[in-house]
Design an enzyme around this catalytic site. Structure first.
Site, PDB file in Angstrom:
ATOM      1  N   TYR A   1      42.136  51.865  47.395  1.00  0.00           N
ATOM      2  CA  TYR A   1      42.639  50.707  48.138  1.00  0.00           C
ATOM      3  C   TYR A   1      42.230  50.748  49.616  1.00  0.00           C
ATOM      4  CZ  TYR A   1      45.416  48.811  44.289  1.00  0.00           C
ATOM      5  OH  TYR A   1      45.814  48.222  43.114  1.00  0.00           O
TER       6      TYR A   1
ATOM      7  N   ASN B   1      52.967  44.518  40.353  1.00  0.00           N
ATOM      8  CA  ASN B   1      52.534  43.309  39.647  1.00  0.00           C
ATOM      9  C   ASN B   1      51.688  43.621  38.409  1.00  0.00           C
ATOM     10  OD1 ASN B   1      50.230  44.082  40.939  1.00  0.00           O
ATOM     11  ND2 ASN B   1      49.986  42.227  42.169  1.00  0.00           N
TER      12      ASN B   1
HETATM   13  P1  GDP Z   1      44.900  41.432  43.847  1.00  0.00           P
HETATM   14  O1  GDP Z   1      43.387  41.386  43.929  1.00  0.00           O
HETATM   15  O2  GDP Z   1      45.488  40.193  43.212  1.00  0.00           O
HETATM   16  O3  GDP Z   1      45.433  42.695  43.197  1.00  0.00           O
HETATM   17  O4  GDP Z   1      45.472  41.401  45.344  1.00  0.00           O
HETATM   18  P2  GDP Z   1      45.051  42.154  46.704  1.00  0.00           P
HETATM   19  O5  GDP Z   1      43.692  42.793  46.574  1.00  0.00           O
HETATM   20  O6  GDP Z   1      45.297  41.196  47.817  1.00  0.00           O
HETATM   21  O7  GDP Z   1      46.164  43.301  46.840  1.00  0.00           O
HETATM   22  C1  GDP Z   1      46.057  44.529  46.150  1.00  0.00           C
HETATM   23  C2  GDP Z   1      47.440  44.911  45.676  1.00  0.00           C
HETATM   24  O8  GDP Z   1      48.270  45.170  46.803  1.00  0.00           O
HETATM   25  C3  GDP Z   1      48.207  43.814  44.912  1.00  0.00           C
HETATM   26  O9  GDP Z   1      47.839  43.721  43.554  1.00  0.00           O
HETATM   27  C4  GDP Z   1      49.627  44.271  45.071  1.00  0.00           C
HETATM   28  O10 GDP Z   1      49.959  45.362  44.195  1.00  0.00           O
HETATM   29  C5  GDP Z   1      49.619  44.791  46.519  1.00  0.00           C
HETATM   30  N1  GDP Z   1      49.991  43.731  47.487  1.00  0.00           N
HETATM   31  C6  GDP Z   1      49.296  42.628  47.848  1.00  0.00           C
HETATM   32  N2  GDP Z   1      49.944  41.893  48.756  1.00  0.00           N
HETATM   33  C7  GDP Z   1      51.100  42.575  49.015  1.00  0.00           C
HETATM   34  C8  GDP Z   1      52.207  42.351  49.893  1.00  0.00           C
HETATM   35  O11 GDP Z   1      52.266  41.356  50.637  1.00  0.00           O
HETATM   36  N3  GDP Z   1      53.216  43.287  49.869  1.00  0.00           N
HETATM   37  C9  GDP Z   1      53.184  44.385  49.061  1.00  0.00           C
HETATM   38  N4  GDP Z   1      54.209  45.255  49.096  1.00  0.00           N
HETATM   39  N5  GDP Z   1      52.148  44.636  48.224  1.00  0.00           N
HETATM   40  C10 GDP Z   1      51.132  43.747  48.199  1.00  0.00           C
END
Ligand code: GDP
Length: 140
Positions: free
Chosen positions: A51, A114
């Site tokens: 990440y 999620n």
């Molecule tokens: P994805 O591609 O839909 O998985 O979303 P992202 O790449 O933006 O974020 C990676 C992961 O970080 C997400 O799947 C969530 O598990 C976590 N995440 C994203 N946005 C948030 C947030 O606003 N708060 C928290 N606590 N976790 C988040």
């Protein structure tokens, strides 16, 4: 349509609730094929590396703690437009915004817990697949 491969992860909130089979069925019924799969426990270093793009985000620490809180199932999915197709089946990041019938709408506990990860581009898919699988572990 182009045949692609993408990385999927069943996250700790979902393995804890024994949802691996249900999620896998949704992916298969959505037209994707498992060409590699293993259940592993991420350590902190591997979660932070995976990440790394989010390291400046306020939720980075919590996200890494969550991703190391239990087993995950890492998987390579293959199919027509697999990157976009997987993200469609998975649904929006925030389950409150996800469409009915998606993995996240059905199972996610929160925006963080999620239930599923899916690569967001073909380029990232290749990088992410290589984080977890060698070529001889992927059987098409
Ligand atoms: P994805 O591609 O839909 O998985 O979303 P992202 O790449 O933006 O974020 C990676 C992961 O970080 C997400 O799947 C969530 O598990 C976590 N995440 C994203 N946005 C948030 C947030 O606003 N708060 C928290 N606590 N976790 C988040």
């Amino acid at each position: 349509m182009a045949t692609e491969r993408t990385l999927s992860i069943i996250k700790p909130d979902a393995t804890r609730r024994n949802l691996t089979g249900k999620i896998n069925a949704m992916l298969e019924e959505g037209g994707l094929r498992f060409v590699a799969q293993k259940r592993i426990k991420l350590d902190r270093e591997r979660a932070e590396r995976f990440y790394a793009v989010h390291k400046e985000r306020p939720f980075f620490n919590d996200l890494c703690a969550f991703m190391t809180s239990g087993p995950v199932v890492v998987q390579v999915l293959e199919g027509d437009n697999a990157v976009a197709r997987n993200r469609e089946i998975m649904g929006a990041t925030n389950p409150a915004d996800a469409n009915e019938g998606t993995i996240r709408k059905s199972f996610a506990e929160s925006i963080e817990a999620n239930s599923a990860h899916g690569s967001d581009s073909l380029e990232n898919a290749a990088i992410e697949i290589a984080c977890f699988f060698s070529d001889d572990e992927i059987v098409g």
